[in-house]
Design a protein around this motif. Structure first.
Motif, PDB file in Angstrom:
ATOM      1  N   PHE A   1     -22.630 -26.216   8.414  1.00  0.00           N
ATOM      2  CA  PHE A   1     -21.358 -26.132   7.716  1.00  0.00           C
ATOM      3  C   PHE A   1     -21.056 -24.668   7.435  1.00  0.00           C
ATOM      4  N   THR A   2     -19.818 -24.256   7.703  1.00  0.00           N
ATOM      5  CA  THR A   2     -19.391 -22.898   7.412  1.00  0.00           C
ATOM      6  C   THR A   2     -18.720 -22.893   6.051  1.00  0.00           C
ATOM      7  N   LEU A   3     -19.288 -22.120   5.141  1.00  0.00           N
ATOM      8  CA  LEU A   3     -18.784 -22.006   3.779  1.00  0.00           C
ATOM      9  C   LEU A   3     -18.337 -20.574   3.523  1.00  0.00           C
ATOM     10  N   LYS A   4     -17.704 -20.338   2.391  1.00  0.00           N
ATOM     11  CA  LYS A   4     -17.293 -18.973   2.039  1.00  0.00           C
ATOM     12  C   LYS A   4     -18.498 -18.040   1.977  1.00  0.00           C
ATOM     13  N   GLN A   5     -19.642 -18.569   1.510  1.00  0.00           N
ATOM     14  CA  GLN A   5     -20.849 -17.765   1.345  1.00  0.00           C
ATOM     15  C   GLN A   5     -21.635 -17.605   2.647  1.00  0.00           C
ATOM     16  N   GLY A   6     -21.233 -18.261   3.692  1.00  0.00           N
ATOM     17  CA  GLY A   6     -21.959 -18.205   4.960  1.00  0.00           C
ATOM     18  C   GLY A   6     -22.177 -19.604   5.509  1.00  0.00           C
ATOM     19  N   GLN A   7     -23.235 -19.785   6.246  1.00  0.00           N
ATOM     20  CA  GLN A   7     -23.518 -21.082   6.840  1.00  0.00           C
ATOM     21  C   GLN A   7     -24.624 -21.800   6.092  1.00  0.00           C
ATOM     22  N   GLU A   8     -24.528 -23.129   6.098  1.00  0.00           N
ATOM     23  CA  GLU A   8     -25.520 -23.984   5.470  1.00  0.00           C
ATOM     24  C   GLU A   8     -25.912 -25.043   6.490  1.00  0.00           C
ATOM     25  N   CYS A   9     -27.194 -25.252   6.681  1.00  0.00           N
ATOM     26  CA  CYS A   9     -27.677 -26.241   7.643  1.00  0.00           C
ATOM     27  C   CYS A   9     -28.288 -27.429   6.912  1.00  0.00           C
ATOM     28  N   TRP A  10     -28.032 -28.618   7.432  1.00  0.00           N
ATOM     29  CA  TRP A  10     -28.539 -29.854   6.857  1.00  0.00           C
ATOM     30  C   TRP A  10     -29.072 -30.729   7.982  1.00  0.00           C
ATOM     31  N   LEU A  11     -30.028 -31.579   7.640  1.00  0.00           N
ATOM     32  CA  LEU A  11     -30.509 -32.602   8.560  1.00  0.00           C
ATOM     33  C   LEU A  11     -29.872 -33.923   8.150  1.00  0.00           C
ATOM     34  N   ALA A  12     -29.332 -34.646   9.100  1.00  0.00           N
ATOM     35  CA  ALA A  12     -28.669 -35.919   8.812  1.00  0.00           C
ATOM     36  C   ALA A  12     -29.359 -37.038   9.567  1.00  0.00           C
ATOM     37  N   PHE A  13     -29.625 -38.115   8.842  1.00  0.00           N
ATOM     38  CA  PHE A  13     -30.249 -39.298   9.429  1.00  0.00           C
ATOM     39  C   PHE A  13     -29.201 -40.400   9.569  1.00  0.00           C
ATOM     40  N   GLY A  14     -29.618 -41.596   9.878  1.00  0.00           N
ATOM     41  CA  GLY A  14     -28.718 -42.711  10.153  1.00  0.00           C
ATOM     42  C   GLY A  14     -27.735 -43.031   9.037  1.00  0.00           C
ATOM     43  N   ASN A  15     -28.142 -42.882   7.770  1.00  0.00           N
ATOM     44  CA  ASN A  15     -27.231 -43.177   6.671  1.00  0.00           C
ATOM     45  C   ASN A  15     -25.993 -42.289   6.710  1.00  0.00           C
ATOM     46  N   PHE A  16     -26.161 -41.061   7.165  1.00  0.00           N
ATOM     47  CA  PHE A  16     -25.038 -40.141   7.289  1.00  0.00           C
ATOM     48  C   PHE A  16     -24.025 -40.687   8.285  1.00  0.00           C
ATOM     49  N   ASP A  17     -24.516 -41.245   9.389  1.00  0.00           N
ATOM     50  CA  ASP A  17     -23.632 -41.831  10.397  1.00  0.00           C
ATOM     51  C   ASP A  17     -22.916 -43.061   9.854  1.00  0.00           C
ATOM     52  N   VAL A  18     -23.586 -43.822   8.996  1.00  0.00           N
ATOM     53  CA  VAL A  18     -22.955 -45.002   8.391  1.00  0.00           C
ATOM     54  C   VAL A  18     -21.773 -44.575   7.530  1.00  0.00           C
ATOM     55  N   ILE A  19     -21.945 -43.521   6.739  1.00  0.00           N
ATOM     56  CA  ILE A  19     -20.844 -43.012   5.911  1.00  0.00           C
ATOM     57  C   ILE A  19     -19.671 -42.613   6.804  1.00  0.00           C
ATOM     58  N   LYS A  20     -19.969 -42.038   7.957  1.00  0.00           N
ATOM     59  CA  LYS A  20     -18.911 -41.561   8.853  1.00  0.00           C
ATOM     60  C   LYS A  20     -18.159 -42.679   9.576  1.00  0.00           C
ATOM     61  N   THR A  21     -18.589 -43.937   9.445  1.00  0.00           N
ATOM     62  CA  THR A  21     -17.823 -45.020  10.073  1.00  0.00           C
ATOM     63  C   THR A  21     -16.481 -45.210   9.372  1.00  0.00           C
ATOM     64  N   TYR A  22     -16.407 -44.833   8.093  1.00  0.00           N
ATOM     65  CA  TYR A  22     -15.140 -44.923   7.362  1.00  0.00           C
ATOM     66  C   TYR A  22     -14.240 -43.738   7.691  1.00  0.00           C
ATOM     67  N   ASN A  23     -14.808 -42.545   7.745  1.00  0.00           N
ATOM     68  CA  ASN A  23     -14.053 -41.327   8.029  1.00  0.00           C
ATOM     69  C   ASN A  23     -14.970 -40.433   8.854  1.00  0.00           C
ATOM     70  N   ASN A  24     -14.647 -40.209  10.099  1.00  0.00           N
ATOM     71  CA  ASN A  24     -15.529 -39.505  11.034  1.00  0.00           C
ATOM     72  C   ASN A  24     -15.486 -37.985  10.844  1.00  0.00           C
ATOM     73  N   SER A  25     -15.770 -37.560   9.616  1.00  0.00           N
ATOM     74  CA  SER A  25     -15.794 -36.138   9.304  1.00  0.00           C
ATOM     75  C   SER A  25     -17.131 -35.802   8.648  1.00  0.00           C
ATOM     76  N   ASN A  26     -17.795 -34.790   9.162  1.00  0.00           N
ATOM     77  CA  ASN A  26     -19.046 -34.360   8.545  1.00  0.00           C
ATOM     78  C   ASN A  26     -18.810 -33.865   7.122  1.00  0.00           C
ATOM     79  N   TYR A  27     -17.663 -33.207   6.889  1.00  0.00           N
ATOM     80  CA  TYR A  27     -17.361 -32.717   5.541  1.00  0.00           C
ATOM     81  C   TYR A  27     -17.154 -33.885   4.576  1.00  0.00           C
ATOM     82  N   TYR A  28     -16.485 -34.945   5.024  1.00  0.00           N
ATOM     83  CA  TYR A  28     -16.299 -36.129   4.185  1.00  0.00           C
ATOM     84  C   TYR A  28     -17.648 -36.758   3.844  1.00  0.00           C
TER      85      TYR A  28
END
Length: 74
Positions: free
Chosen positions: A27-54
Motif C-alpha cells: 500500500f502506498t501511503l503519505k509516509q511511504g509504502q507499507e507491506c502486508w501479508l493477506a490470507f484467505g479471509n482477506f479475499d472473502v472480505i473482497k467479495t463484497y468490494n474488490n478493493s484492497n484498500y476497502y
C-alpha cells in the motif's frame, strides 16, 4: 505460501506458521509504502468490494473493535 516468500527473502515481522496461500500486498501511503501479508479471509472480505484498500479498512476496523472490547473488559 510463507515458505515461498521466505525463499524470496520476504520474512514477516512476527513469527507465523501457515502453509495456506498468501498474498503480498503493498500500500502506498503519505509516509511511504507499507507491506502486508493477506490470507484467505482477506479475499472473502473482497467479495463484497474488490478493493484492497476497502478490505484493509475492514480489517483495521475489526482489529480496533477487538482491542477496545478487550480493554473494556478489564
Amino acid at each position: 505460501t510463507l515458505a515461498g516468500l521466505a525463499a524470496s527473502g520476504i520474512v514477516p515481522e512476527h513469527v507465523m506458521h501457515s502453509t495456506a496461500p498468501v498474498h503480498l500486498l503493498t500500500f502506498t501511503l503519505k509516509q511511504g509504502q507499507e507491506c502486508w501479508l493477506a490470507f484467505g479471509n482477506f479475499d472473502v472480505i473482497k467479495t463484497y468490494n474488490n478493493s484492497n484498500y476497502y478490505a484493509m479498512a475492514v480489517l483495521q476496523l475489526a482489529d480496533a473493535l477487538r482491542t477496545a472490547r478487550a480493554q473494556a473488559r478489564r
